[in-house]
Design a protein around this motif. Structure first.
Motif, PDB file in Angstrom:
ATOM      1  N   PHE A  67       0.799  -1.213   0.000  1.00  0.00           N
ATOM      2  CA  PHE A  67       0.000   0.000   0.000  1.00  0.00           C
ATOM      3  C   PHE A  67       0.840   1.274   0.000  1.00  0.00           C
ATOM      4  N   THR A  68       1.964   1.257   0.699  1.00  0.00           N
ATOM      5  CA  THR A  68       2.792   2.456   0.829  1.00  0.00           C
ATOM      6  C   THR A  68       4.250   2.051   0.979  1.00  0.00           C
ATOM      7  N   ASP A  69       5.174   2.979   0.776  1.00  0.00           N
ATOM      8  CA  ASP A  69       6.603   2.670   0.858  1.00  0.00           C
ATOM      9  C   ASP A  69       6.969   2.152   2.244  1.00  0.00           C
ATOM     10  N   SER A  70       7.837   1.141   2.274  1.00  0.00           N
ATOM     11  CA  SER A  70       8.304   0.610   3.547  1.00  0.00           C
ATOM     12  C   SER A  70       9.180   1.644   4.250  1.00  0.00           C
ATOM     13  N   PRO A  71       9.169   1.645   5.589  1.00  0.00           N
ATOM     14  CA  PRO A  71       9.982   2.624   6.328  1.00  0.00           C
ATOM     15  C   PRO A  71      11.476   2.302   6.227  1.00  0.00           C
ATOM     16  N   ASP A  72      12.282   3.301   6.507  1.00  0.00           N
ATOM     17  CA  ASP A  72      13.737   3.129   6.517  1.00  0.00           C
ATOM     18  C   ASP A  72      14.172   2.368   7.767  1.00  0.00           C
ATOM     19  N   VAL A  73      15.421   1.896   7.735  1.00  0.00           N
ATOM     20  CA  VAL A  73      16.002   1.244   8.906  1.00  0.00           C
ATOM     21  C   VAL A  73      16.016   2.232  10.065  1.00  0.00           C
ATOM     22  N   GLY A  74      15.575   1.786  11.236  1.00  0.00           N
ATOM     23  CA  GLY A  74      15.547   2.654  12.400  1.00  0.00           C
ATOM     24  C   GLY A  74      14.463   2.242  13.372  1.00  0.00           C
ATOM     25  N   ALA A  75      14.328   3.020  14.456  1.00  0.00           N
ATOM     26  CA  ALA A  75      13.356   2.720  15.506  1.00  0.00           C
ATOM     27  C   ALA A  75      12.087   3.528  15.284  1.00  0.00           C
ATOM     28  N   TYR A  76      10.936   2.912  15.625  1.00  0.00           N
ATOM     29  CA  TYR A  76       9.646   3.553  15.424  1.00  0.00           C
ATOM     30  C   TYR A  76       8.784   3.394  16.674  1.00  0.00           C
ATOM     31  N   PHE A 129      -0.544 -13.182   4.976  1.00  0.00           N
ATOM     32  CA  PHE A 129       0.324 -14.357   4.851  1.00  0.00           C
ATOM     33  C   PHE A 129       0.500 -14.665   3.377  1.00  0.00           C
ATOM     34  N   SER A 130       1.748 -14.679   2.918  1.00  0.00           N
ATOM     35  CA  SER A 130       2.016 -15.002   1.514  1.00  0.00           C
ATOM     36  C   SER A 130       3.407 -15.597   1.384  1.00  0.00           C
ATOM     37  N   TYR A 131       3.540 -16.517   0.426  1.00  0.00           N
ATOM     38  CA  TYR A 131       4.817 -17.191   0.165  1.00  0.00           C
ATOM     39  C   TYR A 131       5.408 -17.774   1.444  1.00  0.00           C
ATOM     40  N   GLY A 132       4.531 -18.343   2.287  1.00  0.00           N
ATOM     41  CA  GLY A 132       4.976 -19.046   3.479  1.00  0.00           C
ATOM     42  C   GLY A 132       5.390 -18.170   4.637  1.00  0.00           C
ATOM     43  N   GLU A 133       5.093 -16.854   4.580  1.00  0.00           N
ATOM     44  CA  GLU A 133       5.529 -15.955   5.636  1.00  0.00           C
ATOM     45  C   GLU A 133       4.435 -14.943   5.974  1.00  0.00           C
ATOM     46  N   PHE A 134       4.386 -14.563   7.264  1.00  0.00           N
ATOM     47  CA  PHE A 134       3.517 -13.473   7.671  1.00  0.00           C
ATOM     48  C   PHE A 134       4.194 -12.146   7.340  1.00  0.00           C
ATOM     49  N   LYS A 135       3.388 -11.160   6.981  1.00  0.00           N
ATOM     50  CA  LYS A 135       3.894  -9.838   6.629  1.00  0.00           C
ATOM     51  C   LYS A 135       2.950  -8.770   7.172  1.00  0.00           C
ATOM     52  N   ILE A 136       3.482  -7.566   7.336  1.00  0.00           N
ATOM     53  CA  ILE A 136       2.712  -6.431   7.815  1.00  0.00           C
ATOM     54  C   ILE A 136       2.543  -5.434   6.665  1.00  0.00           C
ATOM     55  N   LEU A 137       1.294  -4.964   6.477  1.00  0.00           N
ATOM     56  CA  LEU A 137       0.994  -4.052   5.375  1.00  0.00           C
ATOM     57  C   LEU A 137       0.513  -2.705   5.928  1.00  0.00           C
ATOM     58  N   PRO A 138       1.413  -1.738   6.142  1.00  0.00           N
ATOM     59  CA  PRO A 138       0.941  -0.395   6.475  1.00  0.00           C
ATOM     60  C   PRO A 138       0.094   0.147   5.326  1.00  0.00           C
ATOM     61  N   ARG A 139      -0.952   0.902   5.668  1.00  0.00           N
ATOM     62  CA  ARG A 139      -1.901   1.339   4.638  1.00  0.00           C
ATOM     63  C   ARG A 139      -1.505   2.669   4.004  1.00  0.00           C
ATOM     64  N   ASP A 140      -0.833   3.517   4.756  1.00  0.00           N
ATOM     65  CA  ASP A 140      -0.345   4.793   4.227  1.00  0.00           C
ATOM     66  C   ASP A 140       0.740   5.302   5.173  1.00  0.00           C
ATOM     67  N   GLU A 141       1.298   6.476   4.858  1.00  0.00           N
ATOM     68  CA  GLU A 141       2.416   6.988   5.638  1.00  0.00           C
ATOM     69  C   GLU A 141       2.036   7.323   7.081  1.00  0.00           C
ATOM     70  N   ASN A 142       0.741   7.532   7.328  1.00  0.00           N
ATOM     71  CA  ASN A 142       0.294   7.852   8.679  1.00  0.00           C
ATOM     72  C   ASN A 142       0.362   6.636   9.606  1.00  0.00           C
ATOM     73  N   ASP A 143       0.483   5.450   9.026  1.00  0.00           N
ATOM     74  CA  ASP A 143       0.592   4.226   9.843  1.00  0.00           C
ATOM     75  C   ASP A 143       1.995   4.040  10.388  1.00  0.00           C
ATOM     76  N   ILE A 144       2.933   4.844   9.954  1.00  0.00           N
ATOM     77  CA  ILE A 144       4.344   4.699  10.379  1.00  0.00           C
ATOM     78  C   ILE A 144       4.730   5.907  11.203  1.00  0.00           C
ATOM     79  N   VAL A 145       4.919   5.688  12.529  1.00  0.00           N
ATOM     80  CA  VAL A 145       5.198   6.798  13.462  1.00  0.00           C
ATOM     81  C   VAL A 145       6.624   6.671  13.955  1.00  0.00           C
ATOM     82  N   GLU A 146       7.462   7.660  13.620  1.00  0.00           N
ATOM     83  CA  GLU A 146       8.863   7.602  14.043  1.00  0.00           C
ATOM     84  C   GLU A 146       8.982   7.877  15.534  1.00  0.00           C
TER      85      GLU A 146
END
Length: 310
Positions: A275-284, A293-310
């Motif tokens: 849905f949106t660009d993955s965050p950079d390396v760092g703490a949030y 769940f896809s290709y045998g792994e669980f994954k997290i899908l942020p919906r937009d940039e507001n879902d990522i709080v630094e």
């Protein structure tokens, strides 16, 4: 009664008779139509009945109507709406089914011509009233139909670039604590708005180990509700219990980049950029997103940039 001049051809393993134009078809009279009675239990190869008008006796539906207007029957055939939009659902029965025998997508299908070809119809019990949580915990069995009332959209629609249309979206029960993916090809982006409230009737399936709702009948209520994420302060022992949920992961750290636009996290599952660009390396402080769940792994899908709080 006709006299037809043309040639026999095979089209994807279906025998057809091809004519140059309508002048090759001459009406010569009128006769009664014969319906051949066939016992499906005694048929070793349906090929000999291809395109014939047949009666197959009684049958029971083993599935609901899919997105192509088809129902699977307990006699091995598929009931098709090629000529007539019939009424039916899982566990519905008919005492006297007849129609034309079709063949496509490597499947033999019976196509009734009208209501008279569907004798002795008895409706199935219909969907079970349940919750989104019921679809994930097994209360509603796989391949059963469920009715969900007042559920809330938690994600934007997933856009399929190949088909150039939306594939589906995620929902939760009012109040949260649940989640599941709804496979609804072609659903409108105007309807699928985070917080929109709707009723759904759909079949519960497992698609490559991801629980989904398919063949969904959507009733948009025109109202909105608050979307409530499930708070996760530390990685759970098993992410399966959170499949389909909108989660808020507190104190997450992005530890490394990965392939396909993903990043690795301290919570285990990668963050995916669906849905949106993955965050950079760092703490949030927190990352909110849908657990999939896809290709045998669980994954997290942020919906937009507001879902990522630094």
């Amino acid at each position: 009664e006709l006299t037809i001049t043309g040639s026999s051809v095979e089209y994807y393993d279906w025998t057809e008779f091809s004519v140059a134009d309508t002048s090759a078809i001459e009406i010569t009279g009128s006769v009664d139509v014969t319906v051949d009675s066939v016992d499906p239990a005694k048929v070793e190869d349906w090929e000999v009945w291809e395109s014939c008008l047949i009666g197959v006796g009684g049958a029971e539906a083993t599935t609901n109507v899919n997105g192509y207007g088809e129902i699977e029957l307990d006699n091995g055939l598929v009931l098709d709406n090629w000529f007539y939009d019939y009424e039916g659902e899982k566990l519905a029965t008919w005492t006297d089914l007849q129609g034309l025998l079709l063949y496509n997508f490597e499947t033999w299908k019976l196509a009734p011509r009208d209501a008279d070809d569907l004798g002795g119809y008895t409706a199935g019990p219909g969907p079970t009233l349940g919750t989104v949580a019921d679809t994930q915990d097994g209360t509603i069995a796989t391949e059963d139909t469920v009715r969900l009332e007042g559920v809330v959209v938690t994600s934007p629609p997933i856009y399929n670039k190949d088909d150039e249309k939306n594939d589906g979206f995620h929902i939760q029960d009012a109040g949260g604590g649940s989640g599941v993916y709804v496979y609804a090809p072609g659903v409108s982006s105007d309807d699928v708005v985070v917080g929109a409230v709707l009723n759904i009737e759909a079949t519960v399936i497992e698609f490559y180990e991801l629980t989904e709702l398919k063949d969904a009948d959507l009733e948009w209520l025109g109202t909105t509700a608050t979307v409530v994420p499930t708070t996760v302060d530390e990685p759970p022992a098993d992410w399966e219990a959170l499949e389909g949920h909108l989660v808020q992961l507190n104190g997450l750290e992005v530890t490394n980049t990965a392939d396909y636009g993903e990043v690795e996290t301290s919570f285990g599952p990668n963050i995916d950029d669906l849905f949106t660009d993955s965050p950079d390396v760092g703490a949030y402080s927190s990352v909110t997103g849908i657990v999939t769940f896809s290709y045998g792994e669980f994954k997290i899908l942020p919906r937009d940039e507001n879902d990522i709080v630094e």
